[in-house]
Design an enzyme around this catalytic site. Structure first.
Site, mmCIF file in Angstrom:
data_model
loop_
_atom_site.group_PDB
_atom_site.id
_atom_site.type_symbol
_atom_site.label_atom_id
_atom_site.label_comp_id
_atom_site.label_asym_id
_atom_site.label_seq_id
_atom_site.Cartn_x
_atom_site.Cartn_y
_atom_site.Cartn_z
ATOM 1 N N GLY A 55 47.703 4.969 -0.642
ATOM 2 C CA GLY A 55 46.358 5.142 -0.099
ATOM 3 C C GLY A 55 45.381 5.158 -1.263
ATOM 4 C CB ALA A 56 42.294 3.187 -1.878
ATOM 5 N NE ARG A 97 50.601 -0.020 -4.135
ATOM 6 C CZ ARG A 97 50.454 0.304 -2.837
ATOM 7 N NH1 ARG A 97 50.342 1.563 -2.483
ATOM 8 N NH2 ARG A 97 50.418 -0.635 -1.922
ATOM 9 C CG ASP A 251 43.933 -0.403 0.224
ATOM 10 O OD1 ASP A 251 43.967 -0.784 1.410
ATOM 11 O OD2 ASP A 251 44.631 0.527 -0.209
ATOM 12 C CG ASN A 261 42.631 -1.514 5.266
ATOM 13 O OD1 ASN A 261 42.848 -0.634 4.416
ATOM 14 N ND2 ASN A 261 42.895 -1.318 6.538
ATOM 15 C CE LYS A 262 49.298 -1.314 3.522
ATOM 16 N NZ LYS A 262 50.087 -1.734 2.328
HETATM 17 O O1 MRU Z 1 49.886 0.277 0.669
HETATM 18 P P1 MRU Z 1 49.214 1.585 0.950
HETATM 19 O O2 MRU Z 1 49.865 2.469 1.941
HETATM 20 O O3 MRU Z 1 48.856 2.306 -0.324
HETATM 21 O O4 MRU Z 1 47.882 1.084 1.608
HETATM 22 C C1 MRU Z 1 46.740 1.776 1.497
HETATM 23 C C2 MRU Z 1 46.361 2.285 2.776
HETATM 24 O O5 MRU Z 1 46.715 3.394 3.116
HETATM 25 C C3 MRU Z 1 45.580 1.470 3.676
HETATM 26 O O6 MRU Z 1 45.371 0.175 3.314
HETATM 27 C C4 MRU Z 1 44.366 2.234 4.086
HETATM 28 O O7 MRU Z 1 43.998 1.733 5.292
HETATM 29 C C5 MRU Z 1 43.252 2.231 3.071
HETATM 30 S S1 MRU Z 1 43.334 3.538 1.915
HETATM 31 C C6 MRU Z 1 42.656 4.907 2.754
#
Ligand code: MRU
Length: 368
Positions: A55-56, A97, A251, A261-262
């Site tokens: 999570g960012a 990352r 992110d 985003n994801k």
């Molecule tokens: O790969 P991750 O779990 O680190 O991804 C980040 C996220 O949790 C999501 O993309 C999220 O929607 C944005 S960060 C609050």
């Protein structure tokens, strides 16, 4: 936020042990609640890369604490060797990352603070203070996202004569991803706490299932009604009027409002546009990249194919990984996608809600 009634954050300095930082090891949730000690930069980098934390905003806060651990463990033989160790730690953490900008943002802040401080002890103390501050600031930004996002949810329930507001969310953009409160979940928690009925459609979010495992768990801990759905269900629900608003995290967002985003977020935005469902992105300003205009310049992380080929779950009381695909099939694992600003109805930030445009973002953050 609370776990079994006890308040927790997603990261914190270990009380009574200044050389240790503690995290919730999210790989074991929702089945096991395990706290992990981090004492070194290597451990911190592994925790980010292998997604003990993710999570960012949380990645940023963890990197900040990683630099604090570097300041504590760096050789004090000479100022040059000390600085070289800190710089190497920052490079190592930055490489873990690529997509979430919060990582680089937090590292730059930490490096500036350490280089401005005098002797070794002063550097260690400044680094500790700064990591705690970054963590507190992220939590406060998320709390404010909740304050501003609450207005949106309150407006929808008013139009529905007090009927529950159905929010769809993707991935985990909850407090586990953000130190506290969450980004996408902050308005949901604020509405729930204000007595507004909310129900959340939780996208499972393959391949790592952050929605099914983490979002569902934390909403349940807070008593928020929710239902886990497969990633492909959102379009169907929107076609049948079963989603009032989509709120996701991000992110990295460009200063023009393009949102990384994801993986899968873009498809939700397309379905939302086709069905007239408002699509909002919640983010602290640490997630805005003020150097990138075009979202397609954002680096998209590709992770190992085994995250797609295997799935993890509880079997007979033990966490097991099982193979889903033919043994010989390769898998591609794109971790994020880009939702262009034109598909985003609004950005919810700690300073208020705005359109996804350069003009409105700069209006909220004129100092940028
Ligand atoms: O790969 P991750 O779990 O680190 O991804 C980040 C996220 O949790 C999501 O993309 C999220 O929607 C944005 S960060 C609050």
């Amino acid at each position: 936020m609370k776990i079994n009634g006890q308040p927790y954050r997603a990261i914190w300095p270990k009380p009574d042990d200044p050389r240790t930082v503690q995290i919730i090891d999210q790989r074991h949730l929702p089945h096991q609640f395990i706290i992990e000690d981090l004492k070194t930069v290597d451990q911190t980098a592994a925790a980010i890369q292998d997604m003990h934390v993710r999570g960012a905003p949380l990645i940023g806060a963890t990197a900040a604490f990683g630099i604090y651990l570097a300041a504590v463990t760096a050789p004090q033989s000479s100022p040059e060797e000390y600085s070289a160790f800190i710089q190497a730690a920052a490079d190592q953490l930055r490489a873990t990352r690529p997509t979430a900008i919060n990582l680089a943002w937090a590292l730059e802040k930490m490096l500036a603070v350490i280089s401005a401080a005098g002797g070794f002890e002063e550097k260690i103390s400044a680094a500790r203070q700064s990591a705690i501050q970054i963590s507190d600031d992220e939590a406060e930004a998320c709390r404010m996202i909740g304050v501003h996002g609450l207005d949106l949810i309150a407006g929808i329930t008013k139009k529905k004569d007090g009927a529950p507001v159905n929010v769809l969310t993707h991935c985990n953009a909850g407090w586990l991803a953000c130190v506290d409160y969450g980004t996408a979940t902050a308005p949901i928690y604020a509405a729930h706490d204000a007595g507004i009925p909310v129900h959340v459609w939780v996208d499972e979010t393959r391949p790592r299932n952050q929605g099914a495992r983490l979002t569902a768990w934390e909403l349940g801990q807070h008593g928020v009604p929710h239902t886990v759905i497969v990633d492909n269900a959102g379009g169907h629900l929107m076609q049948h009027g079963m989603v009032d608003i989509v709120i996701v995290g991000t992110d990295r967002t460009t200063y023009t409002g393009d949102v990384a985003n994801k993986i899968g977020t873009y498809l939700k935005a397309l379905a939302a546009k086709d069905n007239g469902v408002p699509f909002y992105v919640a983010l602290p300003s640490s997630t805005i990249d003020w150097t990138i205009r075009d979202g397609f310049e954002i680096p998209i992380e590709q992770r190992g194919g085994d995250e797609v080929r295997y799935i993890q779950g509880l079997h007979a009381g033990e966490i097991k990984s099982v193979l889903l695909t033919p043994d010989t099939s390769p898998a591609a694992n794109y971790a994020f996608d880009l939702t262009p600003a034109r598909l985003v109805d609004g950005l919810i930030t700690e300073r208020g809600t705005c359109h996804a445009s350069e003009e409105e973002l700069r209006g909220l953050f004129p100092e940028k």
